[in-house]
Motif scaffolding. Structure first.
Motif, mmCIF file in Angstrom:
data_model
loop_
_atom_site.group_PDB
_atom_site.id
_atom_site.type_symbol
_atom_site.label_atom_id
_atom_site.label_comp_id
_atom_site.label_asym_id
_atom_site.label_seq_id
_atom_site.Cartn_x
_atom_site.Cartn_y
_atom_site.Cartn_z
ATOM 1 N N TRP A 106 0.941 -1.313 -0.031
ATOM 2 C CA TRP A 106 -0.100 -0.066 0.102
ATOM 3 C C TRP A 106 0.884 1.315 0.165
ATOM 4 O O TRP A 106 1.833 1.391 0.112
ATOM 5 C CB TRP A 106 -1.011 0.022 1.391
ATOM 6 C CG TRP A 106 -1.981 -0.994 1.100
ATOM 7 C CD1 TRP A 106 -2.109 -2.021 0.027
ATOM 8 C CD2 TRP A 106 -2.828 -1.384 2.405
ATOM 9 N NE1 TRP A 106 -3.061 -2.783 0.526
ATOM 10 C CE2 TRP A 106 -3.826 -2.533 1.850
ATOM 11 C CE3 TRP A 106 -2.924 -1.098 3.678
ATOM 12 C CZ2 TRP A 106 -4.488 -2.937 2.654
ATOM 13 C CZ3 TRP A 106 -3.827 -1.530 4.510
ATOM 14 C CH2 TRP A 106 -4.698 -2.450 3.810
ATOM 15 N N ASN A 107 0.342 2.365 -0.169
ATOM 16 C CA ASN A 107 0.888 3.629 -0.258
ATOM 17 C C ASN A 107 0.548 4.506 0.965
ATOM 18 O O ASN A 107 -0.387 4.139 1.804
ATOM 19 C CB ASN A 107 0.461 4.442 -1.301
ATOM 20 C CG ASN A 107 0.770 4.077 -2.880
ATOM 21 O OD1 ASN A 107 1.837 3.267 -3.014
ATOM 22 N ND2 ASN A 107 -0.215 4.385 -3.897
ATOM 23 N N TYR B 278 5.192 0.437 3.617
ATOM 24 C CA TYR B 278 4.472 1.106 2.599
ATOM 25 C C TYR B 278 5.464 1.792 1.581
ATOM 26 O O TYR B 278 6.471 2.031 1.985
ATOM 27 C CB TYR B 278 3.484 2.290 3.234
ATOM 28 C CG TYR B 278 2.550 1.709 4.419
ATOM 29 C CD1 TYR B 278 1.241 1.550 3.747
ATOM 30 C CD2 TYR B 278 2.986 1.212 5.754
ATOM 31 C CE1 TYR B 278 0.306 0.914 4.708
ATOM 32 C CE2 TYR B 278 1.931 0.804 6.620
ATOM 33 C CZ TYR B 278 0.623 0.652 5.932
ATOM 34 O OH TYR B 278 -0.206 0.282 7.006
#
Length: 199
Positions: free
Chosen positions: A28-29, A161
């Motif tokens: 994920w970011n 991330y």
């Protein structure tokens, strides 16, 4: 799930010349604006050990190019050791790292290795050392390729991330590594002594 056997299979041909991407799911970011107030930066040739604390929940590793970022996360105690190295570590350096982990009494370690560029394998002795010396699982290998990485790793969960330094998703080609190895080594000596810190 331990990714070690898959990693070993990928080292048998073309090792270091193509991206190795082994993990349980897509990363994920995290926008830098959402994590910067509760984070600590991890520079190259630094080692940081910390227990989870909401005030410094994230460890940020920006501009990973020719260096290797690795983390050792203990699921039971929410403790993490994170390091960025530019070469294989010597026995003294490993001894110092393992001594930092002795405070973890009943370890349940997860190992992650992220970084390097195509054709550059410095520091990968870390994988073998972790395998031989610690009881744990390799849950991620993100190695080689031609992109710069920016990582925020969560000390609460151990999850990394992709760090969005511009507070937006990167455009195609925007992460392509512009650094040359000799320029990187002119700024960061591969033989530099590690700096150790406790959080």
């Amino acid at each position: 799930m331990d990714m070690w056997n898959s990693y070993i299979r990928m080292t048998m041909s073309g090792f270091g010349t193509s991206h190795i991407d082994l993990k349980t799911g897509a990363r994920w970011n995290a926008s830098i604006g959402s994590v910067v107030d509760k984070s600590r930066d991890l520079p190259v040739n630094n080692v940081l050990f910390q227990r989870y604390d909401e005030s410094s929940r994230y460890i940020l590793a920006k501009d990973i190019t020719f260096d290797l970022f690795f983390s050792i996360y203990d699921v039971n105690s929410r403790s993490m050791l994170a390091a960025r190295v530019t070469n294989n570590l010597n026995a003294t350096e490993w001894s110092r790292i393992f001594s930092m982990l002795r405070v973890v009494k009943v370890p349940n370690f997860e190992f992650r290795l992220i970084g390097l560029q195509d054709g550059h394998t410095a520091g990968l002795g870390a994988a073998e050392q972790l395998r031989k010396r610690l009881d744990g699982r390799f849950v991620e290998f993100d190695l080689f390729g031609t992109n710069t990485r920016h990582i925020a790793i969560d000390a609460k969960t151990g999850v990394p991330y992709d760090l969005l330094l511009l507070n937006r998703a990167y455009r195609a080609g925007e992460l392509a590594c512009q650094a040359k190895r000799e320029d990187f080594e002119a700024v960061v000596s591969p033989q530099a002594h590690l700096v150790y810190a406790h959080g």
